[in-house]
Design an enzyme around this catalytic site. Structure first.
Site, short mmCIF file in Angstrom:
data_model
loop_
_atom_site.label_atom_id
_atom_site.label_comp_id
_atom_site.label_asym_id
_atom_site.label_seq_id
_atom_site.Cartn_x
_atom_site.Cartn_y
_atom_site.Cartn_z
N GLY A 16 0.81 -1.21 0.00
CA GLY A 16 0.00 0.00 0.00
C GLY A 16 0.85 1.27 0.00
O GLY A 16 0.55 2.23 -0.72
N THR A 17 1.90 1.28 0.79
CA THR A 17 2.72 2.49 0.91
C THR A 17 3.31 2.86 -0.44
O THR A 17 3.27 4.03 -0.85
CB THR A 17 3.85 2.26 1.96
OG1 THR A 17 3.22 1.90 3.19
CG2 THR A 17 4.69 3.49 2.15
N ASN A 21 -8.08 3.65 8.89
CA ASN A 21 -7.46 2.49 9.54
C ASN A 21 -7.68 2.46 11.05
O ASN A 21 -7.65 1.41 11.66
CB ASN A 21 -5.96 2.45 9.24
CG ASN A 21 -5.30 3.80 9.36
OD1 ASN A 21 -5.71 4.78 8.75
ND2 ASN A 21 -4.26 3.86 10.18
N GLN A 43 -7.72 -0.13 3.46
CA GLN A 43 -8.58 -0.79 4.46
C GLN A 43 -9.94 -1.17 3.88
O GLN A 43 -10.75 -1.79 4.57
CB GLN A 43 -8.77 0.11 5.70
CG GLN A 43 -7.50 0.42 6.45
CD GLN A 43 -6.94 -0.78 7.23
OE1 GLN A 43 -7.59 -1.83 7.37
NE2 GLN A 43 -5.73 -0.64 7.72
N SER A 82 -3.77 -3.08 -0.79
CA SER A 82 -2.67 -3.86 -0.22
C SER A 82 -3.16 -5.26 0.17
O SER A 82 -4.21 -5.39 0.81
CB SER A 82 -2.16 -3.12 1.02
OG SER A 82 -1.15 -3.87 1.66
N HIS A 102 -2.04 -7.61 2.28
CA HIS A 102 -1.99 -8.20 3.63
C HIS A 102 -3.14 -7.76 4.53
O HIS A 102 -3.28 -8.25 5.65
CB HIS A 102 -0.63 -7.97 4.29
CG HIS A 102 -0.36 -6.59 4.78
ND1 HIS A 102 -0.41 -6.27 6.12
CD2 HIS A 102 0.01 -5.47 4.15
CE1 HIS A 102 -0.09 -4.99 6.28
NE2 HIS A 102 0.17 -4.48 5.09
N THR A 119 12.16 -6.28 -11.03
CA THR A 119 11.61 -7.62 -11.27
C THR A 119 10.44 -7.88 -10.33
O THR A 119 10.53 -7.60 -9.13
CB THR A 119 12.72 -8.69 -11.04
OG1 THR A 119 13.82 -8.34 -11.86
CG2 THR A 119 12.24 -10.09 -11.38
N CYS A 169 3.27 4.89 22.22
CA CYS A 169 4.14 5.24 23.33
C CYS A 169 5.49 5.63 22.77
O CYS A 169 6.15 4.83 22.11
CB CYS A 169 4.28 4.03 24.23
SG CYS A 169 4.71 4.48 25.89
N1 PLP Z 1 -2.97 3.15 3.99
C1 PLP Z 1 -3.69 2.71 5.03
C2 PLP Z 1 -5.03 3.32 5.31
C3 PLP Z 1 -3.19 1.70 5.85
O1 PLP Z 1 -3.90 1.28 6.90
C4 PLP Z 1 -1.91 1.15 5.56
C5 PLP Z 1 -1.31 0.11 6.43
O2 PLP Z 1 -1.59 0.04 7.60
C6 PLP Z 1 -1.22 1.62 4.44
C7 PLP Z 1 -1.77 2.63 3.68
C8 PLP Z 1 0.12 1.06 4.06
O3 PLP Z 1 -0.02 -0.22 3.48
P1 PLP Z 1 1.20 -1.27 3.48
O4 PLP Z 1 1.32 -1.79 4.88
O5 PLP Z 1 0.80 -2.33 2.52
O6 PLP Z 1 2.41 -0.53 3.04
#
Ligand code: PLP
Length: 387
Positions: A70-71, A156, A184, A204, A206, A242, A331
């Site tokens: 996702g990032t 999230n 999400q 994403s 996972h 790749t 924290c």
């Molecule tokens: N965007 C949201 C709303 C998320 O909750 C997350 C991960 O927690 C991400 C982006 C990032 O995804 P990834 O963990 O696949 O890099």
């Protein structure tokens, strides 16, 4: 009994996903860019997965760009689209988003100031839902300066669902490109991009029983994206490198499983399960409240504030008693740092510091929730005793 209620952080990879990945590692280990049989076998795996992603989100296969998660998808959407838009129309330099976006979005936008971009926050109500009037006002007044608008589909921390289809439609009326961070959302709720004006969507694997390190950016309308990872013509020159074939193939299987689950349409049942869980949770502590209770929320997310208690401490004790959850605060060097999401929504420090996030998966059972409630009740009782 271990009860895992942190599915917005990550989900357990499905057995079918693991088997497919294992098989890929052992048998389909070729480079998908190679022209020989070994390469072609790996290519077939990648293209099969691409079609699974496209079917899950309702888009064309050629619109799917595989990323490392996702990032990376969000970085590619924001940086990649901004570069194109700003070069073609230098007057468009504003990037509009919400203060409750994930750091993947907010940090990407912040990074764009070096490229001439400027961040602008859209208004929202006390539940964290976008204020459509504030969007309309921005588009009316400064629409020609806006390069990109990015609003997450579901949050999230709170699970709040944004009216992204409506936002995308309004953006289009003003020629503004729209991206949604749907990390999400996808896999948990039905999605059909073809029926929307959404230009770019990040997801994403996972978060819905696929592997970590696999995600996709769907590039539909607008000027497209300039690659942020250079070094090869892969993914139709939108992402060099790749392909991670086992992770991509596992992602594809996760999409197929999610689609089959969504077809059963058990979301109402899941919402009822969440609501029963929330009313029993609320009864455990005086003054407890559900964050964003008044907004549409994902069926899998509960963010609850227990004022007067410290979520960080509760989480450790809950974990010792077999319940995995997460907090609305982090924290940092001994002091509790309130989450940006809850702060941006105007939630006071005491409620934010006592906020727990409990997130289910489609596998979470009623008896697991009963067990979680039993543990939370005893942990809350002993925390009150010790306070
Ligand atoms: N965007 C949201 C709303 C998320 O909750 C997350 C991960 O927690 C991400 C982006 C990032 O995804 P990834 O963990 O696949 O890099």
């Amino acid at each position: 009994m271990h009860v895992y209620l942190d599915n917005n952080a990550t989900t357990r990879p499905a057995t079918e996903v693991v088997s497919c990945m294992q098989e890929c590692l052992q048998r389909s280990w070729g480079n998908p860019s190679s022209v020989h049989r070994t390469g072609m076998d790996a290519r077939r795996r990648v293209e099969l997965a691409r079609s699974s992603v496209a079917q899950l989100v309702g888009c064309e296969t050629r619109e799917v760009v595989f990323t490392s998660g996702g990032t990376e998808a969000v970085n590619l959407a924001i940086r990649g689209a901004f570069r194109r838009i700003h070069r073609a129309e230098p007057g468009r330099r504003l990037l509009a988003s919400l203060a409750t976006e994930h750091p993947a979005v907010s940090d990407s936008i912040r990074g764009i100031s070096a490229l001439g971009g400027e961040s602008i926050s859209l208004g929202m109500d006390e539940h964290g839902v976008v204020d459509l009037r504030s969007l309309e006002e921005l588009l009316e007044r400064r629409g020609e300066e806006v390069a990109l608008c990015s609003v997450m589909w579901a949050n999230n921390e709170t699970g709040v669902i944004q009216p992204v289809e409506e936002i995308a439609r309004r953006c289009h009326e003003h020629g503004v490109v729209f991206h949604t961070d749907a990390v999400q959302w996808v896999g948990r709720e039905p999605t059909c991009l073809e029926d929307t004006a959404i230009d770019l969507l990040s997801c994403s694997a996972h978060k819905f029983h696929g592997p970590k390190g696999a995600g996709a950016l769907v590039v539909r309308g607008g000027p497209g994206v300039e690659p942020t990872l250079l070094g090869g013509p892969q993914e139709r020159e939108r992402r060099g490198g790749t392909e991670n074939v086992p992770a991509i193939a596992g992602f594809g299987v996760a999409c197929d499983l999610a689609r089959a689950w969504l077809a059963e349409d058990r979301r109402r049942e899941r919402l009822e399960l969440r609501d029963r869980f929330e009313s029993r949770l609320l009864a455990l502590h005086q003054g407890a409240s559900i964050n964003s209770a008044g907004a549409p929320r994902l069926w899998n997310t509960t963010s609850i504030a227990f004022p007067g208690l410290r979520a960080q401490m509760l989480l450790v004790i809950l974990s010792e008693h077999g319940v995995s959850a997460s907090g609305g605060a982090a924290c940092a060097s001994g002091s509790v740092e309130v989450s940006g999401v809850l702060r941006a929504m105007g939630i006071d420090e005491e409620r934010a510091a006592g906020s727990l996030r409990l997130s289910f998966s489609r596998e979470t059972t009623e008896s697991e929730l009963d067990e979680a409630l039993r543990v939370i009740d005893s942990v809350l009782a002993s925390s009150r005793g010790g306070a």
